[in-house]
Design a protein around this motif. Structure first.
Motif, mmCIF file in Angstrom:
data_model
loop_
_atom_site.group_PDB
_atom_site.id
_atom_site.type_symbol
_atom_site.label_atom_id
_atom_site.label_comp_id
_atom_site.label_asym_id
_atom_site.label_seq_id
_atom_site.Cartn_x
_atom_site.Cartn_y
_atom_site.Cartn_z
ATOM 1 N N LEU A 1 -4.102 4.419 -10.048
ATOM 2 C CA LEU A 1 -5.014 5.304 -10.509
ATOM 3 C C LEU A 1 -5.084 5.997 -11.654
ATOM 4 O O LEU A 1 -5.932 6.207 -12.180
ATOM 5 N N MET B 1 1.008 -1.037 -0.035
ATOM 6 C CA MET B 1 -0.033 0.149 0.042
ATOM 7 C C MET B 1 0.983 1.165 0.005
ATOM 8 O O MET B 1 0.658 1.973 -0.969
ATOM 9 N N LEU C 1 2.206 1.749 -3.224
ATOM 10 C CA LEU C 1 1.564 2.424 -4.421
ATOM 11 C C LEU C 1 1.553 3.802 -3.915
ATOM 12 O O LEU C 1 1.475 4.751 -4.829
ATOM 13 N N LEU C 2 1.365 4.294 -2.871
ATOM 14 C CA LEU C 2 1.089 5.707 -2.512
ATOM 15 C C LEU C 2 2.594 6.275 -2.678
ATOM 16 O O LEU C 2 2.398 7.484 -3.374
ATOM 17 N N SER D 1 2.718 7.071 -6.482
ATOM 18 C CA SER D 1 1.633 7.733 -6.995
ATOM 19 C C SER D 1 1.952 8.880 -7.735
ATOM 20 O O SER D 1 0.916 9.563 -8.882
#
Lengths: 318, 181
Positions: free
Chosen positions: A15, A1, A4-5, A8
């Motif tokens: 996204l 997680m 992913l952030l 980003s």
């Protein structure tokens, strides 16, 4: 997680695959907050497909010429049969028990249009059009973000909000026509004004909650559809991009690629199911909200209808 | 869901970064317009045809079921009629057979009686014939005997009778009698 952030801001993010992308913004934009985008173009394509296919399907479901004999009642073609089965199921098993025979007949065209429109938009989002264009762009002129059309129109909150707005208008118009202004206001107090006097104390609270509910219901419709579509696609994109995020090389990486690709295939199948499910839920909840804003005698009619069971489904149109 | 919110939030934080919640009026208006156009087209050209087709088929199925039920009722009543007729015919035929049997018996009885009567008559006649023939024969014998006796007596009276003659006479008479018979 966290990976992913952290990523980003990078070119490839899960996204990025669900975000709407402006195209032809130089020519087609409305003020500050309106630009032409890939999802709008996809929606136009989907609508064109829908309007191309459905009349043909209807022609096959419709009663054929007299000369065909008994065959004229038979639907031919797989797609036509699938559409017919869906309509029959939704009408006889889902809508009639909720809305009653008469209201269902009245709102069937709207509800079915809503269902098949959303279904088309959900399904067209599963076609990897943008990804195909990315590949073309990458090998053509080195721009691996090039795409003109693609994405899921129903994963755009603006578009789902538009659909919810139409549902909202239909529900409210139905409410006022069915109940009248006075009846509508009474409905918003859950008919507590007709009860014992001390219940008058809670009427203002109920009224505020119910008025809020009038707007929350369609807003929830919009957000539910949007979030489900986004969620599925984010999950898919995460699975597909997962090997790229992992700092491992060699056989381990290959293993991760195989596992995540297999999972992505399975999730794609689930997304097909979700496409149908969310189209159904949007349509069905609209039907439920319409039926909630009907006269109470209607509900009794539904119950008596239920008591007859399957046999009444065969009754001819009134 | 939480992950999604995080992603949305993370994407929204960037300010100029594109976000999932970015308003796009054009998308909104196009969505509404496109749906309304689709709604109108489908409403006019698709749903009437489909609902009509489904209703037609429903009506057809119902009418077929009804006519099948009617046909079954008709068949049932026809069967009942037929069975009734059959029973009647059976009764009639057995009555007729009984009648015929009785008639035949009557006729046979009559015939037998007639035969017996005839037989009795014939036997009676035969007996009478026999009786009459017997009495005729006896009468004949009587007359023959008388004639013979008379003849013998005549002959005896006409000549003298010696034992040899007597013997000859008797033989003659017997021969005469024998040749006559």
């Amino acid at each position: 997680m966290n990976l992913l952030l952290a990523e980003s801001g990078a070119p490839h993010t899960p996204l990025g695959h669900v975000l709407d992308k402006p195209v032809f913004a130089e020519w087609l934009s409305v003020g500050e907050i309106g630009t032409m985008s890939t999802q709008i173009l996809t929606m136009l394509l989907g609508a064109a497909l829908l309007l191309f296919i459905m009349p043909r399907v209807a022609g096959r479901i419709a009663t054929g010429p007299e000369s065909a004999g008994h065959d004229r009642y038979i639907t031919r073609g797989r797609l036509s049969q699938v559409v017919e089965v869906m309509i029959l199921y939704l009408r006889d098993t889902m809508l009639v028990p909720v809305m009653g025979e008469k209201t269902t007949r009245k709102y069937l065209p709207f509800l079915m249009s809503l269902f098949f429109f959303i279904l088309t938009m959900n399904l067209i989002g599963l076609v990897p059009m943008a990804d195909a264009q990315n590949i073309i762009g990458k090998f053509g002129w080195g721009d691996d973000h090039w795409s003109v059309i693609g994405g899921t129109p129903t994963s755009n909150i603006n578009i789902t909000a538009g659909l919810a707005l139409i549902s909202f208008i239909v529900i409210q118009v139905h409410s006022f026509r069915e109940l009248g202004v006075r009846g509508f206001l009474e409905h918003l107090t859950c008919d507590l004004t007709k009860g014992p006097k001390f219940l008058w104390l809670v009427v203002p609270v109920i009224f505020v909650v119910e008025v809020a509910g009038v707007f929350i219901k369609p807003a929830a419709l919009a957000i539910r559809l949007f979030a489900n579509m986004v969620g599925g696609h984010v999950l898919l994109a995460t699975l597909i991009l997962l090997p790229g995020f992992l700092p491992i090389e060699g056989l381990g990486r290959t293993g991760v690629i195989v596992v995540s690709a297999g999972a992505a295939v399975l999730i794609t199948f689930m997304e097909i199911f979700v496409a149908f499910l969310q189209a159904f839920i949007f349509m069905f909840l609209t039907a439920v909200f319409i039926s909630l804003m009907s006269h109470h005698d209607d509900h009794e009619e539904h119950e008596s209808h239920d008591a007859h069971g399957e046999v009444t489904d065969l009754q001819p149109a009134h | 869901m939480l992950r999604l919110m995080n992603i949305i939030a993370a994407a929204g934080e960037g300010g100029s970064e594109p976000s999932l919640m970015d308003p796009n009026l054009l998308a909104n208006v196009t969505g509404i317009v496109v749906f309304l156009v689709a709604l109108v087209v489908l409403w006019l050209f698709v749903w009437p045809k489909i609902t009509q087709g489904l209703d037609d088929r429903n009506d057809k199925i119902i009418s077929e079921i009804q006519s099948a039920e009617e046909a079954r009722e008709q068949a049932k009543s026809a069967l009942a009629d037929y069975e009734q007729e059959l029973a009647k015919a059976r009764e009639e035929s057995s009555r007729m057979i009984n009648d015929a049997r009785a008639q035949a018996k009557e006729l046979a009885d009559e015939l037998r009686a007639k035969n017996e009567q005839e037989l009795a008559e014939r036997m009676a006649r035969a007996n009478a014939d026999i009786e009459s023939a017997k009495s005729a024969a006896v009468a004949d014998i009587h007359s023959q005997a008388a004639v013979l006796a008379t003849t013998i007596a005549g002959k005896i009276l006409q000549r003298e009778i010696n034992p040899g003659d007597q013997q000859q006479l008797v033989e003659e008479s017997l021969n005469e009698l024998g040749s006559r018979n």
